[in-house]
Write a protein that holds these residues in place. Structure first.
Motif, PDB file in Angstrom:
ATOM      1  N   ASN A 177     -33.869   1.219  22.582  1.00 42.26           N
ATOM      2  CA  ASN A 177     -34.249   0.197  21.597  1.00 42.26           C
ATOM      3  C   ASN A 177     -35.756   0.192  21.334  1.00 42.26           C
ATOM      4  OD1 ASN A 177     -31.687  -0.662  20.985  1.00 42.26           O
ATOM      5  ND2 ASN A 177     -31.657  -2.286  22.515  1.00 42.26           N
ATOM      6  N   GLY A 198     -36.586   3.642  19.384  1.00 41.14           N
ATOM      7  CA  GLY A 198     -36.078   3.569  18.013  1.00 41.14           C
ATOM      8  C   GLY A 198     -36.919   2.632  17.156  1.00 41.14           C
ATOM      9  N   SER A 199     -37.405   1.540  17.761  1.00 38.44           N
ATOM     10  CA  SER A 199     -38.255   0.587  17.042  1.00 38.44           C
ATOM     11  C   SER A 199     -39.623   1.192  16.744  1.00 38.44           C
ATOM     12  CB  SER A 199     -38.420  -0.699  17.862  1.00 38.44           C
ATOM     13  OG  SER A 199     -37.167  -1.320  18.046  1.00 38.44           O
ATOM     14  N   ILE A 211     -38.993   3.701  13.746  1.00 36.52           N
ATOM     15  CA  ILE A 211     -38.752   3.063  12.445  1.00 36.52           C
ATOM     16  C   ILE A 211     -40.077   2.556  11.849  1.00 36.52           C
ATOM     17  CG2 ILE A 211     -38.259   0.627  13.065  1.00 36.52           C
ATOM     18  CD1 ILE A 211     -35.905   0.707  11.131  1.00 36.52           C
ATOM     19  N   THR A 265     -30.663   2.971  18.291  1.00 35.35           N
ATOM     20  CA  THR A 265     -30.779   1.632  18.872  1.00 35.35           C
ATOM     21  C   THR A 265     -29.444   0.921  18.755  1.00 35.35           C
ATOM     22  OG1 THR A 265     -31.479   0.652  16.766  1.00 35.35           O
ATOM     23  CG2 THR A 265     -33.218   1.460  18.216  1.00 35.35           C
ATOM     24  N   VAL A 324     -37.173  -8.054  23.073  1.00 38.05           N
ATOM     25  CA  VAL A 324     -37.789  -8.575  21.844  1.00 38.05           C
ATOM     26  C   VAL A 324     -39.288  -8.244  21.799  1.00 38.05           C
ATOM     27  CG1 VAL A 324     -38.454 -10.715  20.661  1.00 38.05           C
ATOM     28  CG2 VAL A 324     -36.087 -10.379  21.377  1.00 38.05           C
ATOM     29  N   MET A 345     -39.704  -4.328  21.390  1.00 37.92           N
ATOM     30  CA  MET A 345     -39.291  -3.793  20.077  1.00 37.92           C
ATOM     31  C   MET A 345     -40.334  -4.139  19.017  1.00 37.92           C
ATOM     32  SD  MET A 345     -36.175  -6.172  18.592  1.00 37.92           S
ATOM     33  CE  MET A 345     -36.570  -7.766  17.812  1.00 37.92           C
ATOM     34  N   LEU A 346     -40.836  -5.382  19.054  1.00 41.28           N
ATOM     35  CA  LEU A 346     -41.843  -5.790  18.058  1.00 41.28           C
ATOM     36  C   LEU A 346     -43.158  -5.039  18.272  1.00 41.28           C
ATOM     37  CD1 LEU A 346     -41.223  -9.656  17.889  1.00 41.28           C
ATOM     38  CD2 LEU A 346     -40.546  -7.932  16.207  1.00 41.28           C
ATOM     39  N   THR A 367     -42.667  -1.389  17.102  1.00 35.04           N
ATOM     40  CA  THR A 367     -42.664  -1.260  15.635  1.00 35.04           C
ATOM     41  C   THR A 367     -44.077  -1.435  15.086  1.00 35.04           C
ATOM     42  OG1 THR A 367     -40.406  -2.115  15.569  1.00 35.04           O
ATOM     43  CG2 THR A 367     -41.600  -2.087  13.491  1.00 35.04           C
ATOM     44  N   ALA A 368     -44.821  -2.410  15.615  1.00 38.62           N
ATOM     45  CA  ALA A 368     -46.209  -2.626  15.168  1.00 38.62           C
ATOM     46  C   ALA A 368     -47.054  -1.390  15.459  1.00 38.62           C
ATOM     47  CB  ALA A 368     -46.793  -3.857  15.862  1.00 38.62           C
ATOM     48  N   THR A 392     -27.835  -2.613  15.120  1.00 40.91           N
ATOM     49  CA  THR A 392     -29.165  -1.990  15.156  1.00 40.91           C
ATOM     50  C   THR A 392     -30.226  -2.944  15.683  1.00 40.91           C
ATOM     51  OG1 THR A 392     -30.930  -1.087  13.798  1.00 40.91           O
ATOM     52  CG2 THR A 392     -29.406  -2.563  12.690  1.00 40.91           C
ATOM     53  N   VAL A 393     -31.113  -2.404  16.490  1.00 37.05           N
ATOM     54  CA  VAL A 393     -32.273  -3.165  16.948  1.00 37.05           C
ATOM     55  C   VAL A 393     -33.504  -2.782  16.125  1.00 37.05           C
ATOM     56  CG1 VAL A 393     -33.929  -3.323  18.873  1.00 37.05           C
ATOM     57  CG2 VAL A 393     -31.516  -3.796  19.268  1.00 37.05           C
ATOM     58  N   SER A 394     -33.592  -1.499  15.721  1.00 33.73           N
ATOM     59  CA  SER A 394     -34.783  -1.037  15.007  1.00 33.73           C
ATOM     60  C   SER A 394     -34.969  -1.776  13.672  1.00 33.73           C
ATOM     61  CB  SER A 394     -34.720   0.473  14.787  1.00 33.73           C
ATOM     62  OG  SER A 394     -33.534   0.843  14.134  1.00 33.73           O
ATOM     63  N   TRP A 406     -33.674  -4.692  12.855  1.00 27.07           N
ATOM     64  CA  TRP A 406     -33.920  -6.089  13.215  1.00 27.07           C
ATOM     65  C   TRP A 406     -35.404  -6.280  13.532  1.00 27.07           C
ATOM     66  CZ3 TRP A 406     -33.012  -8.139  18.754  1.00 27.07           C
ATOM     67  CH2 TRP A 406     -33.176  -9.530  18.815  1.00 27.07           C
ATOM     68  N   SER A 407     -35.963  -5.361  14.283  1.00 20.32           N
ATOM     69  CA  SER A 407     -37.371  -5.416  14.669  1.00 20.32           C
ATOM     70  C   SER A 407     -38.286  -5.280  13.452  1.00 20.32           C
ATOM     71  CB  SER A 407     -37.662  -4.302  15.675  1.00 20.32           C
ATOM     72  OG  SER A 407     -39.021  -4.284  16.018  1.00 20.32           O
ATOM     73  N   LEU A 408     -38.035  -4.262  12.624  1.00 19.37           N
ATOM     74  CA  LEU A 408     -38.878  -4.032  11.441  1.00 19.37           C
ATOM     75  C   LEU A 408     -38.804  -5.217  10.483  1.00 19.37           C
ATOM     76  CD1 LEU A 408     -40.715  -2.066   9.852  1.00 19.37           C
ATOM     77  CD2 LEU A 408     -38.658  -1.122   8.805  1.00 19.37           C
ATOM     78  N   LEU A 430     -40.722  -8.190  11.924  1.00 21.99           N
ATOM     79  CA  LEU A 430     -42.165  -7.953  11.820  1.00 21.99           C
ATOM     80  C   LEU A 430     -42.639  -8.105  10.369  1.00 21.99           C
ATOM     81  CD1 LEU A 430     -44.074  -7.238  14.146  1.00 21.99           C
ATOM     82  CD2 LEU A 430     -44.064  -4.885  13.328  1.00 21.99           C
ATOM     83  N   LEU A 451     -35.186 -14.018  15.034  1.00 21.96           N
ATOM     84  CA  LEU A 451     -35.083 -13.604  16.442  1.00 21.96           C
ATOM     85  C   LEU A 451     -34.060 -14.465  17.181  1.00 21.96           C
ATOM     86  CD1 LEU A 451     -38.807 -13.029  17.517  1.00 21.96           C
ATOM     87  CD2 LEU A 451     -37.046 -11.298  17.098  1.00 21.96           C
TER      88      LEU A 451
END
Lengths: 133, 125
Positions: free
Chosen positions: A42, A45-46, A49, A81, A110, A113-114, A117-118, B79-81, B83-85, B88, B103
């Motif tokens: 997870n 994958g984040s 993306i 993910t 959480v 993943m954030l 992605t950032a 999917t988590v990716s 959800w994350s994007l 954000l 969230l």
């Protein structure tokens, strides 16, 4: 855009993402009580993306191409993910009495993943000034 | 073992296709900053995984069926990716409240859905 071709790229990307996720699960930390492999897929994958999303903002980038985007984003990233397995594993922890581990799994997933992605977005944007794909 | 990898690939491809089209279909109709499509597939996939876990038992009992339906289909349907994007993106466009709701709602809906799926198949309370 050809819907059929896009679907084919999504299916191929998801199949690859799913195989990679299964591979990580099969070969990582056998017998661990904490669901590490799901946390790893997870987070990775984040990260991916975010990177692809940043690259795709440049129309001339190959990552903005519909088929490549379909293969990578709703394909590889989303297939690699998983939210359902994460929820199930969290519930197993909570029910087995490992409440702290269950809450930690949700919190850490959480946050990571954030953050991933950032980081992916920032990395994708920074390299864009160096060269175009 | 090769059989299980093939089963995961087939289940994943199907799960990914269903996710892609269902998410697009829902998001076209809702048009909100929060993706109800992603929330829906994640909740639905968690429910389905609960049903399957209650029916098939652990992944060790029926490895190929579990690889196809649980790891493959349910794993890739959710999917988590994304959800994350999407979370954000909400935060970066100053929709902090919506990001937090995305969230919390996803986490609660996911757990609730697995519990419901398990309960319906006698897999637990």
């Amino acid at each position: 855009m050809n819907q059929g071709i896009t679907s084919l790229w999504v299916a191929l990307g998801t199949a690859l993402g799913g195989i990679l996720r299964y591979g990580v699960d099969r070969f990582m930390v056998a017998g661990a009580t904490f669901p590490w492999s799901t946390l790893v897929v997870n987070t990775l994958g984040s990260l991916l993306i975010g990177w692809v999303a940043a690259r795709a903002t440049t129309p001339s980038s190959r990552f903005a191409h519909a088929d490549i985007h379909a293969f990578l984003v709703p394909g590889v990233c989303a297939g690699f993910t998983t939210f359902s397995v994460f929820s199930h594993e969290t519930l197993i922890l909570l029910r087995s009495g490992a409440v702290a581990a269950g809450i930690a799994n949700m919190t850490v997933t959480v946050v990571l993943m954030l953050a991933a992605t950032a980081l992916g977005l920032a990395a994708g944007r920074r390299n864009m000034t160096d060269h175009t794909d | 073992m090769i059989t299980e990898f093939v089963a995961v690939a087939v289940g994943s491809a199907l799960g990914g296709l269903c996710r892609f089209h269902l998410t697009a279909w829902i998001d076209r109709r809702t048009h909100t900053p929060l993706s109800f499509g992603t929330l829906a597939v994640n909740t639905l996939g968690a429910f389905l995984l609960g049903l399957l876990a209650g029916t098939l038992g652990g992944t060790a009992d029926q490895p190929v069926a579990a690889a196809l339906a649980m790891t493959g289909f349910c794993g890739s349907f959710t999917t988590v990716s994304s959800w994350s994007l999407q979370t954000l993106t909400l935060a970066r466009t100053h929709r902090f409240g919506t990001a937090l709701v995305n969230l919390a709602a996803t986490l609660v809906a996911g757990l609730g859905a697995v519990i419901l799926g398990l309960a319906m198949t006698g897999g637990g309370p």
